[in-house]
Design a protein around this motif. Structure first.
Motif, PDB file in Angstrom:
ATOM      1  N   CYS A 763      26.714  48.530  31.338  1.00 52.05           N
ATOM      2  CA  CYS A 763      25.640  47.378  31.134  1.00 52.05           C
ATOM      3  C   CYS A 763      25.353  46.843  32.220  1.00 52.05           C
ATOM      4  O   CYS A 763      24.041  46.590  32.256  1.00 52.05           O
ATOM      5  N   ILE A 764      26.166  46.497  33.177  1.00 44.35           N
ATOM      6  CA  ILE A 764      25.769  45.933  34.647  1.00 44.35           C
ATOM      7  C   ILE A 764      25.153  46.945  35.375  1.00 44.35           C
ATOM      8  O   ILE A 764      24.102  46.427  36.059  1.00 44.35           O
ATOM      9  N   SER A 765      25.364  48.343  35.277  1.00 46.89           N
ATOM     10  CA  SER A 765      24.507  49.244  36.066  1.00 46.89           C
ATOM     11  C   SER A 765      23.002  49.231  35.549  1.00 46.89           C
ATOM     12  O   SER A 765      22.318  49.531  36.452  1.00 46.89           O
ATOM     13  N   GLY A 853      33.350  43.024  38.617  1.00 46.09           N
ATOM     14  CA  GLY A 853      33.084  41.971  39.429  1.00 46.09           C
ATOM     15  C   GLY A 853      32.198  42.291  40.728  1.00 46.09           C
ATOM     16  O   GLY A 853      31.111  41.632  40.828  1.00 46.09           O
ATOM     17  N   ILE A 854      32.454  43.237  41.266  1.00 47.88           N
ATOM     18  CA  ILE A 854      31.433  43.874  42.389  1.00 47.88           C
ATOM     19  C   ILE A 854      30.132  44.113  41.956  1.00 47.88           C
ATOM     20  O   ILE A 854      29.243  43.715  42.712  1.00 47.88           O
ATOM     21  N   LEU A 855      29.885  44.928  40.798  1.00 45.46           N
ATOM     22  CA  LEU A 855      28.598  45.338  40.283  1.00 45.46           C
ATOM     23  C   LEU A 855      27.849  43.930  39.745  1.00 45.46           C
ATOM     24  O   LEU A 855      26.626  43.986  40.236  1.00 45.46           O
ATOM     25  N   ALA A 856      28.473  42.984  39.185  1.00 44.66           N
ATOM     26  CA  ALA A 856      28.052  41.717  38.751  1.00 44.66           C
ATOM     27  C   ALA A 856      27.487  40.661  40.122  1.00 44.66           C
ATOM     28  O   ALA A 856      26.472  40.416  40.044  1.00 44.66           O
ATOM     29  N   MET A 857      28.183  41.091  41.156  1.00 47.48           N
ATOM     30  CA  MET A 857      27.925  40.240  42.143  1.00 47.48           C
ATOM     31  C   MET A 857      26.490  40.833  42.894  1.00 47.48           C
ATOM     32  O   MET A 857      25.672  40.014  43.211  1.00 47.48           O
ATOM     33  N   LEU A 858      26.521  42.215  42.904  1.00 50.58           N
ATOM     34  CA  LEU A 858      25.424  42.764  43.595  1.00 50.58           C
ATOM     35  C   LEU A 858      24.045  42.554  42.379  1.00 50.58           C
ATOM     36  O   LEU A 858      23.065  42.501  43.126  1.00 50.58           O
ATOM     37  N   CYS A 859      24.207  42.776  41.445  1.00 43.02           N
ATOM     38  CA  CYS A 859      23.164  42.534  40.284  1.00 43.02           C
ATOM     39  C   CYS A 859      22.642  41.067  40.280  1.00 43.02           C
ATOM     40  O   CYS A 859      21.464  40.748  40.597  1.00 43.02           O
ATOM     41  N   MET A 883      23.253  36.717  34.706  1.00 43.77           N
ATOM     42  CA  MET A 883      24.396  36.825  35.490  1.00 43.77           C
ATOM     43  C   MET A 883      25.164  35.613  35.741  1.00 43.77           C
ATOM     44  O   MET A 883      26.431  35.722  36.060  1.00 43.77           O
ATOM     45  N   LEU A 884      24.464  34.507  36.061  1.00 38.78           N
ATOM     46  CA  LEU A 884      25.131  33.309  36.239  1.00 38.78           C
ATOM     47  C   LEU A 884      26.110  33.055  34.929  1.00 38.78           C
ATOM     48  O   LEU A 884      27.327  32.537  35.021  1.00 38.78           O
ATOM     49  N   ILE A 885      25.592  33.067  33.731  1.00 38.22           N
ATOM     50  CA  ILE A 885      26.319  32.893  32.414  1.00 38.22           C
ATOM     51  C   ILE A 885      28.008  33.836  32.532  1.00 38.22           C
ATOM     52  O   ILE A 885      28.681  33.558  32.345  1.00 38.22           O
ATOM     53  N   PHE A 886      27.276  35.256  32.917  1.00 35.72           N
ATOM     54  CA  PHE A 886      28.134  36.477  32.922  1.00 35.72           C
ATOM     55  C   PHE A 886      29.436  36.051  33.970  1.00 35.72           C
ATOM     56  O   PHE A 886      30.543  36.021  33.862  1.00 35.72           O
ATOM     57  N   CYS A 887      29.143  35.595  35.018  1.00 36.26           N
ATOM     58  CA  CYS A 887      30.157  35.395  36.125  1.00 36.26           C
ATOM     59  C   CYS A 887      30.866  34.046  35.871  1.00 36.26           C
ATOM     60  O   CYS A 887      31.918  33.777  35.928  1.00 36.26           O
TER      61      CYS A 887
END
Length: 953
Positions: A763-765, A853-859, A883-887
């Motif tokens: 999903c994040i990819s 978490g790393i992919l989410a931060m890059l995204c 992504m703000l909600i996700f993190c």
């Protein structure tokens, strides 16, 4: 004679040429000393009487029969003591013949010299105490006695038997024809008077007649000791230990004075070949101690003290009654059988009671029985002692009294107990009184009703009853009793005519026959036969007329077998001794005590077993806690702690349940713990399942909308292929939450974490690819840029595939090295088992989470950079917000997950998955669906390429 001189001329009337005369005739000083020795007042100077007397004594010892003093007498007993030269002419001393001179010097120096010194220091007006002169005279007389003609002389007054009869072989008998004696205090300044016996005892007279009956049968037998007549000498000990010792010596030596040559030993064979008796243990111990070194057999019919089994102390003792070693243990097991753990104890203050009670106490402690009190009593004790015992009993809380008493003590106590109305107690008795009918007759107030105890098994000796009642048989012997033998006992009912003690009569009878058989074997054999004791014990048994076997083990004891007797009162007031059981030591330990199914009568005619405990029994579910400073039988009952049980009564400890079990409310059973996991049936599980399915359906609806409007500008913008892949991954994210619900298994544990990790990376990819497309598209519009060539559709697919493949590799490594597995958590809840999935390898788990978490931060970074691009519909803004909600969701997930117990931690993880999935779905796709469905006029390429931001609402 070096160091020793004898001066006789000044003090003695003899000379070296005079024949030896008596000491009194030889020395006037000695005669004066004999005359004045017992005077109350005596003024004496060492040089007037005492010193001449002792010098004459020395001369008398050294002179031979002709009055001459032989030179060189030092070797024969003359010793020189320089320490004695400081006052008078007493410088030499002759030790009595046969006594070591050094020992005699110590005796002389420690006893005589202080008296001599005292005499010399006193003036003519001073007075010697009467006791001092008596002691001096006693010592001097004792020393002079060695010089007279050596004879064997009996000390004290001669003792005459109460019953006697001559025979080829004499048997001795010692019985207590009286039960007590008058107490006196001897001062030892005068010769003690003979013991004055009181309280005629018919029981022992019956025992003596049983002995006479057996002897008469043997004498009339043609098979046993043919041609040999047995005689007897029977003495009255009064139950007194000192008198028993004297009578033992009288039986062994006789009363004659036997002169013997000076060189012959003053010994001869024992006067009797065996001694029957005594009835009590303490006199028997004294008898066996005195006669043991001479190996004269002593056979007792009623001395039960276990100490008498010690063959090193009493080598010649045997008995026809079991040892208290067995009786004491049997009484302890009997008390334990009825559940009495809190008892009192009374014992006779002699060897019988003290040793028997000591063994009972030792066994009782091993069986968990406690003694609240243990008091002793002897029949000659003052009445104050009895009142003290009564106060102790009344102040006690125990309802059972173990009485290890002889019938003599019980007869004394029963009067006082009746006077003080000491009723309501359950008595447990020893064999000495429990089957004594006279004791029962004396209990007129029924204090002992319901008593239970051990007795000798019933026995019968044919003809013995008639023999005892026919007192004319006493005329055939030398009778010193007060009866003449002409009395008529027809119609007389007293303790003498009572035959309830027939088992004890049988013991006497068996003992006489055992001796007769041993004598028969000795007379019949050659000179190699052993002594009487060994002859009796070596055969191990002898048969009497009734056919019974008399067995003696290596300790001289017979086999132990007891009947259990219960005192049951009848309507006429008579107590009946009912046999209710048997105790047989020859059986296995668990079968030795055997109580018959007969109704027992207890204290106060109750049919209910009395209760005598210090504390009530602790029921199951509780344990005993000892009360401080009290015996182990006194305790409090404490409820078992949670997770512990006790399923027996009076449990000392509580047992902890196995990890998968828990105690019930009563704490008496372990029940299986409830297995807790997030299931579909419970409300929380159902709600999460519904949310997951709703998200799946919602995503599927978006897919359908996008597929229907796939040719529109808003769908084609930002790579519609990634949009469909993103929607597919969201469906997988919603569905993977379902793997967390239900009972954990091996497959579900491995699937839930890996599916979660791979679907979220997919999903994040896709989101990362979308943000990169936005950035690359903007860069491609700049002059001279060829970015679009390097980030086309193929590159986007490879990007998504590459990022996802990395997560797949991490999961494969995790599953192959240390995969998650189902486990049972016993720590979170005491009464529940939490079924959960253990991570296996924490590194693998956090590697999966960390990569997401790393992919989410890059995204988030890429989306943040593309948020202000000039397109009218800039998807990067919505990706940034999602992504703000996700993190935010996953950052708050960590503390919530760690602090949530059991199934709630699983619910938190499912909530985080659903929240982040809904955040992505709503923030990215709902605005587009709104345009497609609600604002179709804005779904054009021209509008998408506008410079102003698109206002959705």
């Amino acid at each position: 004679m070096q160091g020793a001189q004898l001066r006789t001329g000044k003090y003695c009337r003899g000379s070296s040429t005079q024949p030896r005369r008596s000491l009194a005739a030889l020395c006037p000083a000695w005669k004066s000393l004999q005359t004045l020795g017992t005077s109350a007042e005596l003024a004496i100077s060492s040089r007037t009487i005492l010193t001449p007397a002792i010098n004459c004594l020395n001369y008398y010892r050294q002179a031979d029969d002709t009055g001459h003093i032989k030179p060189g007498q030092t070797d024969s007993g003359i010793a020189s003591f320089p320490e004695m030269n400081h006052h008078s002419s007493i410088i030499s001393y002759v030790a009595p013949k046969g006594i070591n001179t050094t020992v005699y010097f110590i005796f002389f120096k420690t006893l005589l010299m202080p008296l001599i010194g005292l005499a010399e220091e006193m003036t003519s007006t001073q007075v010697w105490p009467e006791q001092g002169w008596a002691l001096l005279q006693l010592l001097l007389v004792a020393s002079v006695s060695h010089a007279e003609e050596p004879v064997c002389r009996q000390r004290g007054d001669p003792e005459n038997p109460l019953l006697s009869k001559d025979g080829d072989i004499i048997l001795g008998g010692m019985f207590s024809f009286h039960t007590s004696w008058k107490d006196r205090k001897d001062t030892y300044t005068h010769k003690p008077l003979p013991l004055q016996c009181t309280s005629l005892n018919f029981r022992d007279l019956q025992f003596a007649q049983a002995m006479l009956f057996a002897i008469e049968e043997i004498n009339n037998s043609t098979d046993l000791l043919p041609g040999v007549t047995l005689g007897y000498k029977i003495f009255n000990t009064c139950g007194n230990v000192a008198r028993s010792v004297g009578l033992t010596l009288a039986l062994a030596n006789g009363n004659e004075i036997v002169s013997v040559p000076s060189k012959a030993s003053c010994t001869r064979p024992a006067h009797v070949q065996a001694i029957m008796g005594e009835t009590s243990s303490s006199p028997t111990i004294a008898i066996a101690t005195v006669i043991g070194p001479f190996y004269v057999p002593v056979i007792s019919h009623f001395a039960t003290c276990a100490c008498l089994s010690d063959k090193t102390k009493y080598p010649s003792f045997l008995r026809t009654i079991p040892s208290d070693y067995y009786q004491s243990r049997a009484l302890a097991h009997l008390v334990k059988y009825f559940g009495w753990t809190w008892v009192g104890a009374i014992r006779t203050n002699n060897d019988y009671g003290n040793n028997g009670m000591a063994t009972f106490t030792e066994t009782a402690q091993r069986l968990g029985i406690c003694l609240e009190y243990s008091v002793s009593f002897f029949r000659t004790d003052p009445s104050d002692k009895i009142r003290e015992i009564i106060r102790t009993i009344k102040a006690s809380t125990s309802k059972v009294i173990v009485a290890f008493l002889s019938h003599k003590e019980m007869d004394v106590l029963i009067h006082e107990f009746s006077y003080h109305n000491l009723s309501g107690y359950q008595w447990v008795g020893s064999e000495s009184w429990i089957f004594d009918s006279q004791t029962a007759k004396m209990d007129i107030h029924h204090i002992l009703d319901g008593a239970i105890g051990l007795s000798i098994p019933k026995a019968h000796v044919t003809g013995l009853r008639e023999f005892i009642l026919d007192v004319k048989s006493l005329n055939s012997s030398n009778n010193e009793l007060e009866c003449t033998g002409d009395e008529d006992l027809n119609g007389v009912k007293n303790s003498f005519t009572d035959m309830s003690l027939m088992p004890i009569f049988n013991n006497v009878y068996k003992g006489v026959y055992a001796v007769a058989h041993a004598l028969h074997n000795t007379v019949s054999c050659n000179k190699t036969c052993s002594n009487n004791v060994h002859s009796i014990r070596k055969k191990n048994f002898s048969k009497k007329k009734e056919g019974d076997e008399v067995y003696f083990n290596e300790n001289g004891d017979p086999a132990a077998k007891y009947e259990i007797i219960n005192w049951q009162p009848r309507e006429n007031g008579i107590v009946e001794f009912v046999t209710v059981g048997l105790y047989d030591t020859s059986l296995a330990a668990e079968k030795q005590l055997n109580l018959q199914n007969k109704s027992l009568i207890w204290a106060r005619n109750s049919k209910q077993v009395p209760v005598s405990v210090c504390s009530e029994k602790c029921p199951p579910g509780k344990r005993k806690v000892l009360q401080k400073g009290r015996p182990v039988c006194c305790y409090d009952c404490i409820r078992c702690a949670e997770g512990e049980i006790s399923n027996i009564t009076d449990s000392a400890t509580c047992v902890r349940c196995l990890p998968e079990f828990w105690s019930n409310e009563r704490r008496d059973t372990c029940i299986k713990k409830e297995a807790v996991f997030l299931s579909y049936e419970e409300i929380m599980g159902a709600l999460l399942t519904a949310a997951s399915l709703f998200g799946t359906c919602m995503t599927a609806s978006v897919i359908l909308i996008f597929f229907k409007y796939r040719k529109t500008s808003i769908v084609r913008a930002n790579n519609s292929e990634l949009s469909f892949l993103l929607l597919f991954s969201l469906i997988l994210c919603f569905l993977c939450s379902l793997t967390f619900i239900g009972k954990p298994s091996d497959w579900s544990c491995m699937l839930r974490h890996t599916a979660f990790g791979i679907t979220f990376v997919l999903c994040i990819s896709c989101l990362l690819g979308k943000t990169m497309v936005v950035l690359m598209a903007f860069r491609a519009t700049l002059p001279g840029s060829n970015v679009k060539k390097w980030f086309g559709h193929a590159q986007q697919r490879l990007c998504v595939l590459g990022f996802t493949l990395i997560q797949v590799i991490i999961c494969i490594i995790w599953l192959t090295t240390s995969p998650p597995f189902p486990s049972k958590n016993f720590k979170e809840f005491k009464d529940k088992i939490i079924l959960e999935c253990a991570l296996g390898s924490a590194v693998g788990y956090w590697a999966v989470i960390g990569y997401i978490g790393i992919l989410a931060m890059l995204c988030f970074i890429f989306a943040f950079l593309a948020r202000k691009l000039p397109d009218n519909f800039n998807e990067a803004k919505f990706i940034t917000f999602s992504m703000l909600i996700f993190c935010a969701v996953w950052i708050t997930f960590i503390p919530a997950y760690v602090s949530s117990p059991g199934k709630f931690s699983v619910a938190v993880e499912i909530f985080a998955i659903l929240a982040s999935s809904f955040g992505l779905l709503i923030c990215i796709f709902i605005p587009k669906c709104y345009i497609i469905l609600m604002k179709p006029e804005k779904n054009t390429k021209k509008n998408m390429m506008g410079k102003k931001s698109l206002h959705l609402f």
